[in-house]
Each structure stands twice: as structure tokens, then as C-alpha cells.
Scaffold this motif. Structure first.
Motif, short mmCIF file in Angstrom:
data_model
loop_
_atom_site.label_atom_id
_atom_site.label_comp_id
_atom_site.label_asym_id
_atom_site.label_seq_id
_atom_site.Cartn_x
_atom_site.Cartn_y
_atom_site.Cartn_z
N TYR A 77 0.75 -1.19 0.14
CA TYR A 77 -0.21 -0.12 0.05
C TYR A 77 0.93 1.04 0.02
O TYR A 77 0.75 2.15 -0.85
N ALA A 78 1.91 1.50 0.94
CA ALA A 78 2.76 2.47 1.04
C ALA A 78 3.48 2.86 -0.24
O ALA A 78 3.62 3.75 -0.78
N ILE A 79 4.07 1.61 -0.71
CA ILE A 79 4.65 1.73 -2.09
C ILE A 79 3.97 2.18 -3.17
O ILE A 79 4.38 3.17 -3.92
N ILE A 84 2.25 7.03 -6.58
CA ILE A 84 1.32 8.03 -7.05
C ILE A 84 1.68 9.53 -6.73
O ILE A 84 1.60 10.41 -7.54
N GLU A 85 2.28 9.68 -5.69
CA GLU A 85 2.60 10.83 -5.00
C GLU A 85 4.00 11.46 -6.07
O GLU A 85 4.04 12.43 -6.32
N ASP A 252 -6.58 14.35 -12.07
CA ASP A 252 -7.21 13.51 -10.82
C ASP A 252 -6.00 12.59 -10.44
O ASP A 252 -5.40 11.89 -11.51
N PHE A 253 -6.08 12.41 -9.11
CA PHE A 253 -5.19 11.38 -8.66
C PHE A 253 -5.60 10.61 -7.80
O PHE A 253 -6.36 10.95 -6.74
N LYS A 254 -5.82 9.20 -8.10
CA LYS A 254 -6.78 8.11 -7.43
C LYS A 254 -5.68 7.52 -6.45
O LYS A 254 -4.71 7.11 -6.63
#
Length: 263
Positions: A77-79, A84-85, A252-254
Motif C-alpha cells: 500500500y505504501a509503495i 502516485i505521489e 485527478d489522482f486516485k
């Protein structure tokens, strides 16, 4: 977006629990026809225990001495979130270098729950069964951690000249708790001018749907209002597609969230 009232009926695990849907009725006849979209056997349905185990593994479930559950910073999840960031930072940086950001009224919009603040521990404590009462108690008494890196991204964007706005489905009654939590974990200040919350008792005039807005309508109309103030929303961040639909954002960023679904 824990504050959305639709969440009770649309959570992922609740959906998984439905094995067979009601058959369609033939008009005038009263005979039930099989719903071809319904699973035909149990093997077509994800086992709920297996699904929860998969969620815990994806988040790298870590339990502290007090029995609190936290995602691991080395989890998949963190990866995924960091990836995305990184894309968002490159994009926002490019826009800033081309004149967006510094000296201009350019903005980013962040959803709160599971975009800015992680509700993972609440989900595990309530076994993924949301209720307004338990959620309100949790928000009033606990500090949710930042979604990995989102506080840093927001601070970085602000330094590039972007105004940071928050749009959440949390009710107006939770404003102080929400602002305090965001500040406590390193987000730019959330004030009356940049933190938008649902106000069922006195909905703002820029919401044509008033207190009856769907999530899509509320979020999109609020972004339209922000742009009417002279901002361009360069980046819009949300963990639900309903955070992102309806326009009024350049990109947009999901953020991933397999724990629940809000239409």
C-alpha cells in the motif's frame, strides 16, 4: 470519506456478503426470473475472511502494544501511494515551472479520509462496519495518521505556490477535530476558507442540490465554487472515484483504498 451517509450501504465487504440478488419479476405474472448477474455458485464469491486477510497483508498490518492497527511504511500500500505521489509531484512541478503556482491562484484539492488521513485502524476496530456514532466518537477522541507521504506532498505543493484546499464528506460538527488532526500530522493549516465540510442544516448557496447532494455533486460543485473564486485546481486527490468525477480539475489522482466504496 467516512462522513458520507451512503457509506453504510455501499462498503466493499457488505457487497462481498451478497451472494444472490433478488430475481426480477415478470410484469403482471409474479414469476421470479434468475438474475444472470448474480453468482451461480459460492466459488464465484470472494470469501470475506480471505478478503480481510488480503487487505491486512496489502496494508502490512502492524499491531502496537495498545492493540491499535497501523499500516506499515514498507507495505505494498505504501509503495503504491508513494508511486502516485511521485507522479503528482512531477506533474505539479512541471506546472509550477510553466507559470502555474508561483504568483498565480493555482490550487490542489485533497479529500480527507484515506486520502489525507488514514482510517485503517478505525476500519479494523469496527471490523469494517461503519456507523455515524462510532465514527464520530473515533474522530473526536483519536488522531489518525497521515496517509504515507501525503502531508509532505501537500506541504511541498504549498511551497511551490499552490493553495491547498480540503473537501470532505465529514459533517460541519467535526470541523475542529478535523482541522486539529490535519495540523497534528503535518498538513497545511485547515481553516474556514480552505476546509469544506458538509453542512446539512445550512448548505451553502453554491450547492444547487442543497442538503440532498450525492457525493459526486457535493464534491464537483464545491470544486466549481473554488474555481469561481479565481483558482485553477491543478491537481485533485481522492481515494474514491466520487471524489474525482464531475470535472473542475486539470488532473485527478486516485489514492488506493480497497477497504470501502462510496458511489
Amino acid at each position: 470519506m467516512l462522513g458520507e451517509t451512503l457509506r453504510n450501504s455501499s462498503r466493499t465487504l457488505a457487497t462481498l456478503a451478497i451472494g444472490v440478488t433478488a430475481g426480477a419479476m415478470v410484469a403482471g405474472g409474479g414469476f421470479a426470473l434468475a438474475d444472470t448477474s448474480a453468482p451461480r455458485t459460492d466459488k464465484q464469491i470472494t470469501n470475506m475472511t480471505t478478503e480481510v486477510t488480503n487487505i491486512e497483508a496489502y496494508y502490512g498490518d502492524t499491531v502496537d502494544a495498545n492493540g491499535e492497527h497501523w499500516p506499515s511504511p514498507s507495505s505494498n500500500y505504501a509503495i503504491q501511494v508513494h508511486g502516485i505521489e511521485a507522479q503528482a509531484e512531477r506533474y505539479l512541478g512541471d506546472q509550477a515551472r510553466h507559470g502555474y503556482g508561483h504568483g498565480a491562484r493555482q490550487a490542489i484539492v485533497l479529500d480527507v479520509d484515506d486520502t489525507s488521513l488514514s482510517t485503517y485502524n478505525y476500519e479494523l476496530e469496527t471490523t469494517f462496519v461503519y456507523s455515524p456514532a462510532s465514527n464520530a466518537q473515533y474522530i473526536a477522541t483519536r488522531t489518525m495518521p497521515a496517509v504515507f507521504g501525503m502531508n509532505d506532498l501537500a506541504q511541498w505543493a504549498q511551497k511551490q505556490g499552490y493553495t491547498v484546499f480540503y473537501i470532505t464528506g465529514r459533517p460541519e460538527s467535526q470541523r475542529v477535530y478535523t482541522a486539529d488532526n490535519l495540523a497534528a500530522v503535518g498538513f497545511p493549516a485547515a481553516t474556514s476558507t480552505n476546509l469544506f465540510m458538509k453542512n446539512a442544516a445550512a448548505p451553502p448557496s453554491y450547492l444547487p442540490c442543497g442538503a440532498t447532494c450525492t457525493t459526486d455533486q457535493y464534491k464537483a460543485d464545491t470544486r466549481e465554487h473554488i474555481e469561481s473564486l479565481g483558482y485553477t485546481i491543478v491537481g485533485n486527490f481522492g481515494d474514491q472515484y466520487s471524489d474525482l468525477s464531475g470535472g473542475y480539475a486539470e488532473k485527478d489522482f486516485k489514492i488506493p483504498n480497497p477497504m470501502y466504496y462510496l458511489p
